[in-house]
Design a protein around this motif. Structure first.
Motif, PDB file in Angstrom:
ATOM      1  N   HIS A 328       0.637  -1.139   0.063  1.00 49.13           N
ATOM      2  CA  HIS A 328      -0.060  -0.020  -0.032  1.00 49.13           C
ATOM      3  C   HIS A 328       0.969   1.157   0.000  1.00 49.13           C
ATOM      4  N   LEU A 329       0.745   1.893  -1.122  1.00 48.19           N
ATOM      5  CA  LEU A 329       1.550   3.345  -1.163  1.00 48.19           C
ATOM      6  C   LEU A 329       0.140   4.226  -1.937  1.00 48.19           C
ATOM      7  N   HIS A 330       0.660   5.617  -1.707  1.00 48.64           N
ATOM      8  CA  HIS A 330      -0.449   6.510  -2.222  1.00 48.64           C
ATOM      9  C   HIS A 330       0.147   6.800  -3.824  1.00 48.64           C
ATOM     10  N   LEU A 331      -0.270   8.227  -3.987  1.00 53.93           N
ATOM     11  CA  LEU A 331      -0.228   8.866  -5.302  1.00 53.93           C
ATOM     12  C   LEU A 331       1.115   9.037  -5.914  1.00 53.93           C
ATOM     13  N   LEU A 332       2.266   9.326  -4.823  1.00 58.21           N
ATOM     14  CA  LEU A 332       3.687   9.556  -5.490  1.00 58.21           C
ATOM     15  C   LEU A 332       4.346   8.041  -5.548  1.00 58.21           C
ATOM     16  N   GLY A 333       3.835   7.265  -5.250  1.00 51.74           N
ATOM     17  CA  GLY A 333       4.499   5.746  -5.315  1.00 51.74           C
ATOM     18  C   GLY A 333       4.788   5.561  -6.781  1.00 51.74           C
ATOM     19  N   LYS A 334       6.013   4.938  -7.023  1.00 56.87           N
ATOM     20  CA  LYS A 334       6.445   4.473  -8.496  1.00 56.87           C
ATOM     21  C   LYS A 334       6.747   3.218  -8.514  1.00 56.87           C
ATOM     22  N   SER A 335       7.301   2.648  -7.544  1.00 60.53           N
ATOM     23  CA  SER A 335       7.608   1.145  -7.612  1.00 60.53           C
ATOM     24  C   SER A 335       7.618   0.490  -6.258  1.00 60.53           C
ATOM     25  N   LEU A 336       7.736  -0.635  -6.096  1.00 59.15           N
ATOM     26  CA  LEU A 336       8.025  -1.351  -4.979  1.00 59.15           C
ATOM     27  C   LEU A 336       8.543  -2.759  -5.104  1.00 59.15           C
ATOM     28  N   ARG A 337       9.218  -3.308  -4.238  1.00 57.42           N
ATOM     29  CA  ARG A 337       9.936  -4.591  -4.016  1.00 57.42           C
ATOM     30  C   ARG A 337      10.044  -5.105  -2.734  1.00 57.42           C
ATOM     31  N   CYS A 338       9.712  -6.349  -2.610  1.00 55.10           N
ATOM     32  CA  CYS A 338       9.933  -6.707  -1.174  1.00 55.10           C
ATOM     33  C   CYS A 338      10.339  -8.090  -1.145  1.00 55.10           C
ATOM     34  N   PHE A 339      11.102  -8.532  -0.555  1.00 60.07           N
ATOM     35  CA  PHE A 339      11.859  -9.977  -0.500  1.00 60.07           C
ATOM     36  C   PHE A 339      12.401 -10.334   1.046  1.00 60.07           C
ATOM     37  N   ALA A 340      12.539 -11.783   1.021  1.00 61.48           N
ATOM     38  CA  ALA A 340      13.115 -12.031   2.384  1.00 61.48           C
ATOM     39  C   ALA A 340      14.525 -12.677   2.156  1.00 61.48           C
ATOM     40  N   THR A 342      17.087 -15.227   4.014  1.00 61.30           N
ATOM     41  CA  THR A 342      17.156 -16.255   5.065  1.00 61.30           C
ATOM     42  C   THR A 342      18.639 -16.075   5.817  1.00 61.30           C
ATOM     43  N   PRO A 343      18.731 -17.086   7.030  1.00 61.78           N
ATOM     44  CA  PRO A 343      19.920 -17.005   7.657  1.00 61.78           C
ATOM     45  C   PRO A 343      21.160 -17.297   6.801  1.00 61.78           C
ATOM     46  N   ASN A 344      21.111 -18.339   5.851  1.00 58.79           N
ATOM     47  CA  ASN A 344      22.078 -18.625   5.093  1.00 58.79           C
ATOM     48  C   ASN A 344      22.094 -17.869   3.730  1.00 58.79           C
ATOM     49  N   GLY A 345      21.629 -16.577   3.609  1.00 56.75           N
ATOM     50  CA  GLY A 345      21.661 -15.709   2.609  1.00 56.75           C
ATOM     51  C   GLY A 345      20.917 -15.909   1.443  1.00 56.75           C
ATOM     52  N   GLU A 346      20.041 -16.792   1.447  1.00 60.39           N
ATOM     53  CA  GLU A 346      19.088 -16.986   0.134  1.00 60.39           C
ATOM     54  C   GLU A 346      18.043 -15.779   0.104  1.00 60.39           C
ATOM     55  N   MET A 347      17.680 -15.473  -0.868  1.00 67.65           N
ATOM     56  CA  MET A 347      16.655 -14.541  -1.214  1.00 67.65           C
ATOM     57  C   MET A 347      15.416 -15.119  -1.471  1.00 67.65           C
ATOM     58  N   ILE A 348      14.267 -14.823  -0.873  1.00 69.91           N
ATOM     59  CA  ILE A 348      13.073 -15.393  -1.230  1.00 69.91           C
ATOM     60  C   ILE A 348      12.152 -13.993  -1.842  1.00 69.91           C
ATOM     61  N   PRO A 349      11.876 -14.131  -3.195  1.00 70.34           N
ATOM     62  CA  PRO A 349      10.969 -12.989  -3.702  1.00 70.34           C
ATOM     63  C   PRO A 349       9.711 -13.168  -3.338  1.00 70.34           C
ATOM     64  N   LEU A 350       9.200 -11.981  -2.796  1.00 72.33           N
ATOM     65  CA  LEU A 350       7.911 -11.830  -2.210  1.00 72.33           C
ATOM     66  C   LEU A 350       7.033 -11.062  -2.946  1.00 72.33           C
ATOM     67  N   ILE A 351       7.254  -9.838  -3.767  1.00 73.10           N
ATOM     68  CA  ILE A 351       6.504  -9.171  -4.606  1.00 73.10           C
ATOM     69  C   ILE A 351       7.219  -8.176  -5.000  1.00 73.10           C
ATOM     70  N   GLU A 381      11.514  -2.145  -0.497  1.00 72.75           N
ATOM     71  CA  GLU A 381      11.909  -0.721  -1.174  1.00 72.75           C
ATOM     72  C   GLU A 381      11.001  -0.104  -1.908  1.00 72.75           C
ATOM     73  N   ALA A 382      10.664   1.213  -1.704  1.00 71.18           N
ATOM     74  CA  ALA A 382       9.587   1.992  -2.321  1.00 71.18           C
ATOM     75  C   ALA A 382      10.015   2.980  -2.682  1.00 71.18           C
ATOM     76  N   THR A 383       9.914   3.445  -3.935  1.00 75.26           N
ATOM     77  CA  THR A 383      10.286   4.591  -4.724  1.00 75.26           C
ATOM     78  C   THR A 383       9.182   5.661  -4.899  1.00 75.26           C
ATOM     79  N   TYR A 384       9.381   6.965  -4.790  1.00 76.71           N
ATOM     80  CA  TYR A 384       8.245   7.781  -4.709  1.00 76.71           C
ATOM     81  C   TYR A 384       8.938   8.975  -5.571  1.00 76.71           C
ATOM     82  N   ASP A 385       7.990   9.493  -6.589  1.00 76.97           N
ATOM     83  CA  ASP A 385       8.333  10.602  -7.235  1.00 76.97           C
ATOM     84  C   ASP A 385       7.574  12.069  -6.927  1.00 76.97           C
ATOM     85  N   ASN A 386       8.229  13.092  -6.420  1.00 80.14           N
ATOM     86  CA  ASN A 386       7.460  14.076  -5.918  1.00 80.14           C
ATOM     87  C   ASN A 386       7.915  15.220  -6.943  1.00 80.14           C
TER      88      ASN A 386
END
Length: 420
Positions: A328-340, A342-351, A381-386
Motif C-alpha cells: 500500500h502506497l499513495h499517489l507518489l508511489g512509483k515502484s515497490l519490491r519486497c523480499f526475504a 534467510t539466515p544462509n543468505g538466500e533471497m526469497i522473492p515476495l512481490i 524498497e519503495a520509490t516515490y516521485d514528487n
C-alpha cells in the motif's frame, strides 16, 4: 493485395501463438464467441463487469462483448486489463488475473474474422451470486445501522463504523469481503476487530471528532484484519486455515471517503463474512512492514525529488508460512519490491511492482503457503516521485510530503497474512 497478404501472415502468426500457448482450438475450426471467447470473458472479465460490481459496464452476453470488442482488444493487448500489477517471475501467485498470449491472440483472430457468434444453443450465461464476488452466499452480512450522509465540505473524511456481529460462539472465518456502497466516494476501508464493544460509541463518527479522537486512535491499533481499496478482490484462505473471531466481537471499520461537494450523498457499505466449513488447524495472523520500519528516516519526500525508502523487519523468531501480501502506497508511489533474506543468505522473492498504480491495489495470494525460515529478515524498497513530471502529483508546484492517511500524503505498508 499486399494488405491482404499481410493480414493472412498476421493470422498465421496468431494461430501459431495459440498452438504454442497450449490452446485447445482446432486449427480448421473458426473461432466463435460461444465456444472460444465467452469462456475467456466469463472467467477473467465478467466477475467485475456485471450489474452491481465495480466495473462501469457489463460483459456477459454476445451483444455486450461485440459492442466493446475493439476496446477489449486494446486494453488486453496493452495488459491494462484484466488488472494485474505484480511483475511476472517475482513470486508465484494463486489469484493471477492475466490473460495468456494465446487468449489475447484468440480475441484478435475472432475480431478479424467478423466476430461470429457460434452455436446459440450452447451458450450459457454464467451464474453469479448477487452482491458477492466470491460467487457464493455469505454466512453473515453486516452493514451500517442507517445510511450515512457524507460531508459536502469537499474534504477527505475518515469515518468509524462499529458493526456488532452478535455471534454467540467463537467462529472461524474463511473469507471476508468488503463491498462499497457508494462506489464513487468510498476510497478505501480498513477492518479490525473490537472484542471489548467499547468502540460502539464511535459509530458513524469521524476519527477527528474531539469526543473520541484520542480513544479511537488507540483502539485502531488493534490487529489489522483486512483492507479494501478499489481493484482489490476477496480471497478464500487455504484449506485448514482461517481467521479467528471471538464470540460477541464487533467489527470496527475505518472508511475513507473521497472529497465531495454535493448535498445528500449517502453510503451504506457491506461486510460479508464466510464461515469455515473445513477443519481448521492454523489461525491466520497479520504482520505489517510499515513506516516505523524504514531505515533511512525521516519519511519525508522533498519537492522535486525522486527518493527510495528502505524498510526491514526484525528477525522472524520462528518459521512462518506467508499466505498473501498486500502493498500500500499513495499517489507518489512509483515502484515497490519486497523480499526475504534467510539466515544462509538466500533471497526469497515476495512481490515486485515496477509500475505502481494507486487505483489498482490488490491482495496477492501466494500459489502455495510460502515458508520463511526462522531468523530471516523481510525487506521492502519503495520509490516515490514528487516532481512535476509525475501526473499523479496533486500539487503544482510540488510540496514536501510526509506520512498521513490522506491520499495527498504518503504511506509505505506491506501487509502479510501468515500462519506458523
Amino acid at each position: 493485395m499486399k494488405a491482404l497478404l499481410n493480414n493472412d501472415v498476421q493470422r498465421v502468426v496468431f494461430i501459431i501463438l495459440l498452438v504454442l500457448s497450449n490452446s485447445c482450438l482446432v486449427l480448421s475450426q473458426k473461432i466463435n464467441f460461444t465456444e472460444h471467447i465467452a469462456p475467456i470473458i466469463h472467467q477473467n472479465c465478467s466477475p467485475c463487469h456485471r450489474k452491481g460490481e465495480s466495473a462501469p459496464f457489463s460483459l456477459l452476453t454476445y451483444g455486450d462483448v461485440v459492442k466493446r470488442a475493439q476496446f477489449i482488444l486494446k486494453v488486453t493487448e496493452m495488459r491494462y486489463m484484466p488488472p494485474w500489477k505484480a511483475d511476472h517471475g517475482f513470486g508465484e501467485f494463486k489469484n493471477v488475473r492475466r490473460l495468456t498470449v494465446g487468449q489475447i491472440a484468440t480475441i484478435k483472430v475472432w475480431i478479424q474474422d467478423g466476430m461470429p457468434e457460434g452455436p446459440k444453443e450452447k451458450f450459457q450465461l454464467p451464474i453469479f451470486e448477487e452482491n458477492s464476488q466470491l460467487n457464493k452466499k455469505p454466512d453473515l452480512v453486516l452493514s451500517w445501522n442507517k445510511k450515512f450522509t457524507l460531508s459536502s465540505q469537499n474534504k477527505e473524511d475518515y469515518i468509524l463504523f462499529s458493526l456488532p456481529t452478535n455471534l454467540k460462539e467463537d467462529t472461524f472465518i474463511k473469507s471476508i469481503e468488503f463491498r462499497a456502497g457508494n462506489k464513487k466516494y468510498v476510497h478505501h476501508a480498513r477492518l479490525s476487530v473490537d472484542t471489548t464493544q467499547l468502540m460502539r460509541q464511535t459509530d458513524a463518527k469521524s476519527i477527528d471528532d474531539p469526543s473520541i479522537a484520542d480513544f479511537a486512535k488507540v483502539r485502531m491499533k488493534e490487529e489489522f484484519w483486512v483492507g479494501w481499496v478499489p481493484g482489490n478482490t476477496p480471497i478464500e484462505y487455504p484449506k485448514g486455515t482461517a481467521k479467528f473471531l471471538k464470540a460477541g466481537s464487533d467489527l470496527l471499520l475505518n472508511v475513507h471517503y473521497a472529497p465531495n461537494n454535493l448535498e445528500n450523498e449517502q453510503d451504506s457499505s457491506v461486510v460479508n463474512l464466510y464461515f469455515a466449513k473445513d477443519t481448521i488447524e492454523k489461525k491466520i495472523q497479520t504482520f505489517i512492514l510499515h513506516e516505523e520500519d524504514i531505515t533511512n528516516k525521516p519519511f519525508e519526500i522533498a519537492p522535486d525529488t525522486v527518493i527510495t525508502f528502505f524498510a526491514k523487519s526484525q528477525k522472524i523468531p520462528y518459521p512462518i508460512h506467508l499466505l498473501s501480501v498486500q502493498p500500500h502506497l499513495h499517489l507518489l508511489g512509483k515502484s515497490l519490491r519486497c523480499f526475504a533474506i534467510t539466515p544462509n543468505g538466500e533471497m526469497i522473492p515476495l512481490i515486485k511492482i515496477s509500475k505502481w498504480d494507486f487505483n489498482w491495489q490488490m491482495t496477492y495470494q501466494y500459489k502455495e503457503p510460502l515458508l520463511i525460515p526462522a531468523e530471516s529478515v523481510i525487506y521492502a524498497e519503495a520509490t516515490y516521485d514528487n516532481t512535476s513530471k509525475n501526473p499523479e502529483n496533486r500539487f503544482n508546484p510540488p510540496q514536501k510530503i510526509t506520512y498521513g492517511w490522506n491520499s495527498t500524503q504518503e504511506m509505505m505498508n506491506v501487509i502479510f497474512q501468515y500462519t506458523f
